[in-house]
Write an enzyme that holds these catalytic residues in place. Structure first.
Site, PDB file in Angstrom:
ATOM      1  N   THR A   1      41.601  45.372  40.696  1.00  4.96           N
ATOM      2  CA  THR A   1      41.413  45.464  39.252  1.00  4.96           C
ATOM      3  C   THR A   1      40.369  44.439  38.798  1.00  4.96           C
ATOM      4  O   THR A   1      39.997  43.528  39.542  1.00  4.96           O
ATOM      5  CB  THR A   1      42.736  45.228  38.502  1.00  4.96           C
ATOM      6  OG1 THR A   1      43.326  44.008  38.959  1.00  4.96           O
ATOM      7  CG2 THR A   1      43.700  46.376  38.744  1.00  4.96           C
ATOM      8  N   HIS A   2      39.909  44.590  37.555  1.00  2.00           N
ATOM      9  CA  HIS A   2      38.777  43.800  37.063  1.00  2.00           C
ATOM     10  C   HIS A   2      38.977  42.305  37.230  1.00  2.00           C
ATOM     11  O   HIS A   2      38.125  41.597  37.777  1.00  2.00           O
ATOM     12  CB  HIS A   2      38.521  44.122  35.587  1.00  2.00           C
ATOM     13  CG  HIS A   2      37.469  43.274  34.956  1.00  2.00           C
ATOM     14  ND1 HIS A   2      37.764  42.101  34.289  1.00  2.00           N
ATOM     15  CD2 HIS A   2      36.120  43.401  34.911  1.00  2.00           C
ATOM     16  CE1 HIS A   2      36.646  41.556  33.857  1.00  2.00           C
ATOM     17  NE2 HIS A   2      35.628  42.319  34.204  1.00  2.00           N
ATOM     18  N   GLY A   3      40.097  41.777  36.740  1.00  7.61           N
ATOM     19  CA  GLY A   3      40.312  40.333  36.788  1.00  7.61           C
ATOM     20  C   GLY A   3      40.325  39.785  38.194  1.00  7.61           C
ATOM     21  O   GLY A   3      39.824  38.677  38.455  1.00  7.61           O
TER      22      GLY A   3
END
Length: 239
Positions: A187-189
């Site tokens: 995921t992005h984070g």
């Protein structure tokens, strides 16, 4: 750099946001909107954020007309009642808690639970999560529930948030570590934390609730946990 296009988009979005606020201020000043604002519930900046980019342009034309002593075309300009209704519904949506992962995917398979299990070496009392970027950092937790509060993050703080998306990228540059309530390895984070070398733990259930804003915490991105230090412990270390 993979983040360069996102940075450009954010800069453009920021400029549009400031422009919308300036137009809204002029609209109240010249009388396009005549109702008084309730400072406890709404602000010019908050209402301007409820306008689409097209509506900002139409509002700007109406303001120009009024300032030139001409008759403005308000046909497609949103009324104050419409903007207030949008703001009310937006605030209600922001108050909803972030969804907690029901199925958490790890490199070893899927764990069907709403919270990560305690791994080997994780101390008692720690908040368990999924370590996505190795390293350990101890610092001040800054709970940021929405990107609009991103200005509260100071350089060296540990970012604690419900989630992240490309709109949060600029905030990561100030953080010393990352803790997110939802997320996985890709995921992005998680990806940005690894790119910037920030210790990161995601899928920490109710992290924004269990971690007080301003508390001293330790983030272990290798073992996948977050430890919130008691005030007594912090005072003892200071002495």
């Amino acid at each position: 750099c993979r983040e360069a296009p996102k940075d450009i988009i954010l800069k453009c979005q920021t400029e549009v946001t400031f422009t919308a606020h300036r137009v809204m201020s002029r609209a109240f000043a010249c009388g396009v909107y005549t109702d008084a604002l309730d400072p406890e519930r709404e602000t010019e900046r908050a209402l301007s954020a409820m306008c689409t980019w097209r509506e900002v342009g139409l509002l700007a034309k109406a303001v120009d007309a009024v300032e030139a002593s001409a008759t403005p075309d308000l046909t497609h300009v949103p009324s104050l009642a419409v903007l207030r209704d949008r703001h009310t519904r937006y605030s209600a949506c922001c108050a909803n808690p972030a969804p907690i992962n029901k199925v958490i995917t790890t490199l070893d398979g899927c764990i069907h639970d709403s919270a990560m299990p305690r791994g080997e070496g994780v101390p008692d009392g720690a908040l368990c999560g999924l370590g996505v970027s190795s390293g350990t950092i101890t610092g001040t937790a800054r709970v940021i529930k929405t990107i609009s509060d991103g200005h509260r993050l100071q350089r060296g703080d540990i970012l604690v948030a419900p989630y992240s998306d490309p709109g949060w990228t600029s905030v990561f540059n100030l953080a010393a570590g990352v803790v997110l309530e939802v997320g996985g390895n890709l995921t992005h984070g998680s990806v940005v934390a690894r790119e910037l070398g920030l210790p990161g733990v995601v899928s920490v259930a109710k992290a924004c609730t269990h971690i007080p804003d301003g508390a001293t915490i330790t983030v272990d991105g290798t073992l996948g946990y977050v430890m919130v230090h008691a005030e007594e412990e912090e005072e003892g270390e200071a002495e």
